[in-house]
Enzyme design. Structure first.
Site, PDB file in Angstrom:
ATOM      1  N   THR A 140       0.827  -1.214   0.000  1.00  0.00           N
ATOM      2  CA  THR A 140       0.000   0.000   0.000  1.00  0.00           C
ATOM      3  C   THR A 140       0.858   1.259   0.000  1.00  0.00           C
ATOM      4  OG1 THR A 140      -1.630  -1.208   1.294  1.00  0.00           O
ATOM      5  CG2 THR A 140      -1.834   1.197   1.275  1.00  0.00           C
ATOM      6  N   PRO A 142       0.566   5.856  -0.096  1.00  0.00           N
ATOM      7  CA  PRO A 142      -0.364   6.919   0.299  1.00  0.00           C
ATOM      8  C   PRO A 142      -1.489   7.117  -0.719  1.00  0.00           C
ATOM      9  CG  PRO A 142       1.897   7.610   0.717  1.00  0.00           C
ATOM     10  CD  PRO A 142       1.987   6.289   0.019  1.00  0.00           C
ATOM     11  N   ILE A 171       1.996   0.176   7.154  1.00  0.00           N
ATOM     12  CA  ILE A 171       2.705  -1.096   7.043  1.00  0.00           C
ATOM     13  C   ILE A 171       2.877  -1.741   8.424  1.00  0.00           C
ATOM     14  CG2 ILE A 171       4.815  -2.221   6.219  1.00  0.00           C
ATOM     15  CD1 ILE A 171       2.915  -0.911   4.034  1.00  0.00           C
ATOM     16  N   GLU A 371      -6.025  -6.001   3.765  1.00  0.00           N
ATOM     17  CA  GLU A 371      -6.068  -7.261   2.988  1.00  0.00           C
ATOM     18  C   GLU A 371      -7.236  -7.267   2.008  1.00  0.00           C
ATOM     19  OE1 GLU A 371      -3.888  -9.570   3.121  1.00  0.00           O
ATOM     20  OE2 GLU A 371      -2.898  -9.477   5.076  1.00  0.00           O
TER      21      GLU A 371
END
Ligand code: TGC
Ligand code: FAD
Length: 392
Positions: A140, A142, A171, A371
């Site tokens: 991931t 921003p 994270i 997830e």
């Protein structure tokens, strides 16, 4: 008053579907968690920090829980169902504890185990299985969460080396990690890198102000000219298929894990309802409370059956990604509903950390987002059902 003679957390008797090895794995972990983590975890949540995350990782390593479903490299080589049962025990304690284990085993270790070179496997996996080294997984960014295909983190060639620039957001384990699995764009599409976190140009800062997953480290990673030898690239991961394959593993752990959080909330609500007296009788005796308990127990039974079935499919090697989405989407939503309902049964105590319910409820808001959000899993199922992708 009559005492219940059934296990309210297992109305469908999934217990009888488990073999002795599965029960033994679960029992050993349950006992250790009850003695070592359960008494402390509400304080960690309240403080917003695990006392000694590296120590916790080492203890989990000694128990053989880290990368437990992987073969070789000092991993325990257990079945998917055994791993799922372990996730449920961990998450009955706290989703943050299960997250630590999921990210270590299913995301970081799995990526190296499945896509890494022999040298990378030897370098990282035995120490990670022992909990001596911690891993994180940076997908991931921003500006790119649900849609990682647009990621801006870039790896470019510089002689024989790679140089990484970019940022990764939200994270888990980020600031305590020894190795970050970082996914980056290259001229050859998305590739993965095993980045030692002591490499110059790598920095991790914890994200403050979380009201969920507070017993878990969540960080931002900054990669500013991080120079790595060519051997740091995971050779066998090409394109988004790499990170998405690792996500299948972690999502599987989640669809089991949340049954543990739901079980803890339901059990707390049933016990509280039996003891709390209003209008001259235990609130468990009121039809409205019984309706809540029946709904919660039914939802948990359904989720547990689904987890068990998906575990058996995974052990047979035929679990599809859309079935993982089926489980993640259904079981997380059901667990959230169970926690919200349990919270109401506890009245004012429902908002107190004296009981585990609101802690689980708040944690599950993160679990519903990470997830793959509930909406992403809806769209994955929608595509599987219709053949028409509706993401864009
Ligand atoms: P799309 O074109 O569909 O696929 C790209 C390539 O990947 C393949 N693929 C998969 N492979 C394995 N498993 C899966 N589940 C897969 N899904 C897709 C696909 O076949 C294709 O392969 P190839 O070889 O043809 O290139 O990709 P898309 O860009 O359309 O995206 C699809 C979508 C939206 C489903 C995907 O991007 C997605 O799942 N988004 C959600 C992002 C997400 O879940 N991020 C999670 C970050 S990690 C995290 O949250 C950790 S929390 C940790 C904790 O604390 O527990
Ligand atoms: P966005 O993608 O911006 O989505 C915002 C909202 O829009 C959501 O409701 C989403 O469902 C909706 N939406 C987006 N696209 C569509 C669409 N096409 N149709 C309908 N609705 C849509 N990531 C990692 O890489 N590694 C980690 O270790 C990690 N750990 C995490 C730990 C925590 C505690 C949290 C909260 C997150 C973590 N994440 C991690 C990030 C997580 O995976 C992302 O938050 C998640 O993928 C969603 O991305 P986003 O937050 O950017 O939301």
């Amino acid at each position: 008053m009559a005492q219940p003679t059934i296990d309210v957390a297992d109305l469908a008797d999934v217990e009888s579907l488990l073999d002795d090895d599965e029960k033994a794995v679960r029992q050993a972990l349950r006992e250790w968690l009850a003695a070592s983590v359960q008494p402390r975890v509400a304080d960690w949540f309240e403080a917003g920090r695990i006392d000694d995350p590296r120590g916790l990782a080492r203890q989990l390593g000694e128990l053989g829980v880290l990368g437990m479903h992987l073969e070789g490299y000092r991993c325990a080589g257990m079945t998917a169902t055994q791993y799922g049962l372990a996730c449920a025990e961990l998450e009955a304690c706290d989703s943050g504890v299960r997250s630590l284990v999921s990210v270590q085993g299913s995301l970081a270790m799995f990526s190296i185990w499945r896509f890494g070179s022999e040298e990378q496997k030897q370098q990282w996996l035995p120490a990670m299985a022992a909990g001596e080294k911690i891993g994180c997984f940076g997908l991931t960014e921003p500006d790119h969460g649900s849609d990682p295909s647009g990621m801006r983190t870039r790896a470019r060639r510089s002689g024989d080396d790679w140089v990484l620039d970019g940022r990764k957001m939200w994270i888990t384990n980020g600031s305590i990690a020894d190795v970050a699995i970082v996914w980056a764009q290259t001229d050859d599409g998305v590739r993965g890198f095993a980045v030692p976190t002591d490499t110059p140009g790598f920095a991790a800062a914890d994200i403050p102000h979380k009201l969920s997953l507070r017993a878990s480290v969540t960080s931002e990673l900054v990669l500013d000219g991080v120079r790595l030898p060519s051997s740091a690239m995971l050779p066998d991961a090409r394109g988004l298929r790499g990170p998405l394959s690792a996500l299948n593993e972690a999502r599987f752990g989640i669809l089991w894990g949340v049954t543990g959080a739901a079980r803890a909330a339901l059990t707390a609500a049933a016990e509280y309802a039996a003891e709390r007296v209003q209008f001259g009788r235990p609130i468990a005796g009121f039809q409205l409370t019984q309706h809540k308990l029946a709904d919660m127990a039914t939802a948990l039974a359904t989720s547990t059956l689904l987890a068990h079935r998906l575990g058996r499919l995974k052990d047979e090697g035929r679990l599809r990604p859309d079935q993982v989405s089926l489980g993640k989407r259904h079981n997380v939503r059901a667990a959230l509903e169970i926690c919200r309902t349990a919270r109401s049964v506890l009245g004012a105590y429902g908002i107190s950390l004296e009981y585990p319910v609101i802690r689980h409820m708040n944690n599950l808001e993160s679990v519903s987002t990470y997830e793959g959000t509930h909406e992403m899993h809806t769209l994955i199922l929608g595509e599987a059902i219709t053949g028409i992708p509706a993401f864009r």
